[in-house]
Design a protein around this motif. Sequence first.
Motif, PDB file in Angstrom:
ATOM      1  N   ILE A  71       0.822  -1.217   0.000  1.00  9.80           N
ATOM      2  CA  ILE A  71       0.000   0.000   0.000  1.00  9.80           C
ATOM      3  C   ILE A  71       0.856   1.267   0.000  1.00  9.80           C
ATOM      4  O   ILE A  71       0.333   2.364   0.187  1.00  9.80           O
ATOM      5  N   LYS A  72       2.172   1.113  -0.201  1.00 13.75           N
ATOM      6  CA  LYS A  72       3.034   2.303  -0.204  1.00 13.75           C
ATOM      7  C   LYS A  72       3.852   2.381  -1.495  1.00 13.75           C
ATOM      8  O   LYS A  72       3.932   1.415  -2.252  1.00 13.75           O
ATOM      9  N   ALA A  73       4.483   3.543  -1.715  1.00 17.60           N
ATOM     10  CA  ALA A  73       5.152   3.805  -2.989  1.00 17.60           C
ATOM     11  C   ALA A  73       6.443   2.991  -3.144  1.00 17.60           C
ATOM     12  O   ALA A  73       7.026   2.520  -2.168  1.00 17.60           O
ATOM     13  N   MET A  84       6.388   6.385   7.227  1.00 13.97           N
ATOM     14  CA  MET A  84       5.852   7.022   8.440  1.00 13.97           C
ATOM     15  C   MET A  84       4.745   7.999   8.054  1.00 13.97           C
ATOM     16  O   MET A  84       4.910   8.830   7.176  1.00 13.97           O
ATOM     17  N   ASP A  85       3.608   7.862   8.705  1.00 17.46           N
ATOM     18  CA  ASP A  85       2.504   8.813   8.515  1.00 17.46           C
ATOM     19  C   ASP A  85       2.248   9.487   9.856  1.00 17.46           C
ATOM     20  O   ASP A  85       2.158   8.803  10.876  1.00 17.46           O
ATOM     21  N   VAL A  86       2.137  10.800   9.854  1.00 15.46           N
ATOM     22  CA  VAL A  86       1.792  11.524  11.074  1.00 15.46           C
ATOM     23  C   VAL A  86       0.294  11.805  11.058  1.00 15.46           C
ATOM     24  O   VAL A  86      -0.225  12.358  10.084  1.00 15.46           O
ATOM     25  N   GLY A 137      -6.687  13.460  10.670  1.00 16.02           N
ATOM     26  CA  GLY A 137      -6.146  12.194  10.173  1.00 16.02           C
ATOM     27  C   GLY A 137      -4.747  12.464   9.644  1.00 16.02           C
ATOM     28  O   GLY A 137      -3.986  13.219  10.264  1.00 16.02           O
ATOM     29  N   GLU A 138      -4.414  11.906   8.464  1.00 12.60           N
ATOM     30  CA  GLU A 138      -3.038  12.039   7.945  1.00 12.60           C
ATOM     31  C   GLU A 138      -2.711  13.490   7.590  1.00 12.60           C
ATOM     32  O   GLU A 138      -3.361  14.105   6.756  1.00 12.60           O
ATOM     33  N   ILE A 139      -1.671  14.008   8.224  1.00 17.14           N
ATOM     34  CA  ILE A 139      -1.227  15.371   7.898  1.00 17.14           C
ATOM     35  C   ILE A 139       0.122  15.328   7.186  1.00 17.14           C
ATOM     36  O   ILE A 139       0.434  16.178   6.355  1.00 17.14           O
ATOM     37  N   ILE A 140       0.925  14.285   7.516  1.00 14.20           N
ATOM     38  CA  ILE A 140       2.231  14.090   6.880  1.00 14.20           C
ATOM     39  C   ILE A 140       2.339  12.644   6.418  1.00 14.20           C
ATOM     40  O   ILE A 140       1.908  11.727   7.121  1.00 14.20           O
ATOM     41  N   GLY A 141       2.916  12.462   5.218  1.00 12.34           N
ATOM     42  CA  GLY A 141       3.293  11.130   4.758  1.00 12.34           C
ATOM     43  C   GLY A 141       4.755  11.171   4.353  1.00 12.34           C
ATOM     44  O   GLY A 141       5.184  12.111   3.697  1.00 12.34           O
ATOM     45  N   GLY A 142       5.522  10.175   4.763  1.00 15.78           N
ATOM     46  CA  GLY A 142       6.947  10.191   4.410  1.00 15.78           C
ATOM     47  C   GLY A 142       7.572   8.833   4.595  1.00 15.78           C
ATOM     48  O   GLY A 142       6.884   7.844   4.868  1.00 15.78           O
TER      49      GLY A 142
HETATM   50 MG    MG Z   1      -0.031   9.553   2.201  1.00 12.47          MG
END
Ligand code: MG
Length: 467
Positions: free
Chosen positions: A364-366, A381-383, A389-394
């Motif tokens: 489910i990730k890149a 890591m998702d913040v 809900g999700e504010i940061i994706g990294g």
């Molecule tokens: Mg994302």
Amino acid sequence: MIMRNSERVKVKNLLESGTVGAEVAAMGWVRTKRGNKSITFIALNDGSTINSIQVVFDMAVFSEDQLKNVATGACIAVRGKLVESPGSGQRVEIQASYLEVLGEADSATYPLQKKGHSMEFLREIAHLRPRTNTFGAVLRIRHALAFAIHKYFNDRGFIYLHTPIITGSDAEGAGAMFRVTTLDPNNLPRTPEGKIDWSEDFFGKEAKLTVSGQLEAELGAMALSEVYTFGPTFRAENSNTPRHLAEFWMIEPEMAFYDIQDNMDLAEDFLKYLIRYVLTSCADDLEFLKKMYDDELVSRLQLVVDNKFERLTYTRAVEILEKANQKWEFPVFWGADLQSEHERYLVEKHFSKPVILTDYPKEIKAFYMKQNDDGKTVRAMDVLFPKIGEIIGGSQREENYQKLLSRITELGVPEKDVWWYLDTRKFGTAPHSGFGLGFERLVLFVTGMSNIRDVIPFPRTPKNCEF
Ligand code: MG
Ligand code: 4AD
């Protein structure tokens, strides 16, 4: 004498530090007008602050004719003496001696004649909504956050990298893309096989609007160590939710030598810094939004600043969600992409503070995320934030050439699209990490607004591109 900008003082400065007794000049838009035969009061606002300054007109000095066309929405210039205000709520007011009407506003047709319009109505008059107290506050906070973002990175030696808006690669896979073309849709060039001949197009190939500046930011980090992007990104998904825009701004720091722990530490410190910045520099605007919309706004911001974010793996989060006594719209199981109902349960109900989830299933990730040794998960890591809900994706990035190549092949990403990205893993590769912060999601959180369309001046969403 006609008034010029050089003698004007901003309303904010007059209210906060104008000298009582001084002759002053101000310009701005009329918020309200009231009074009687002998006196007229006008609340004047120029956008420098949520507060308007009261301008008092002695009707022995001014004629009714002069004030007749000064209605809500009109733009005026005034001169007068700054005097102590007998009314409560403001330190000073202007005792007017001169009035110039710069622009009238017909009270029969001015759409913001009355207070208390719905957010939906205001979206239909996006050209005028910055005149409202709410949008003034939101736009000043948005500005303060943008400034604080540049300040945070500049103070820490990060280089602002301008990544392209038009891109020839759609490798990221973060969402559906908008096409950029100069071909005539009614007269498309064709190949002998009857397909559209993109070699005839402006760039000699297919081009799109970028969904993220990350891949190019990685190239920058592999030379400058620590970079960040801050620019518009575009996603053509048909998602009509209060948290999605088709055009939104994203901040993407990318750092050589950072592992996922360093990445999480940076993300947490960054978010806390930005929120603290607004708490101290936008107190009036926050207080207004709190009073009007959301009683818990400031305490929610404080909650983020005061608490260490909870860090746990995706696997552990799924266990918690499976045990939760909760009815889900979307089922939870290991391998499922978490929905905002799940994210918000973890943040708002289970932990009561922001959460960072790590080590998601690779499916489910890149493709670029660093693979863990278990063969199943990646160092994502998702913040997750309250209400958002999700504010940061990294993630930490895969720096190993062979592993990256095999993931690209597995996912069917054409090597010809990403050869330049792969090159960085061939020449002086380094462990590195980064993340993307959705700017409007941050502004949404900080202002307590409930729809992302109300925190960007001109929202772009499906079927909405008027202004
Ligand atoms: Mg994302
Ligand atoms: O999780 P996303 O898709 O991650 C990336 O694009 C990575 N390239 C980031 C990186 O590692 N450099 O998007 C990042 C953030 C999300 O967490 C969300 O806050 C925001 O961008 N976002 C949106 N905001 C508004 N409207 C949309 N349609 C959004 N899609 C993502």
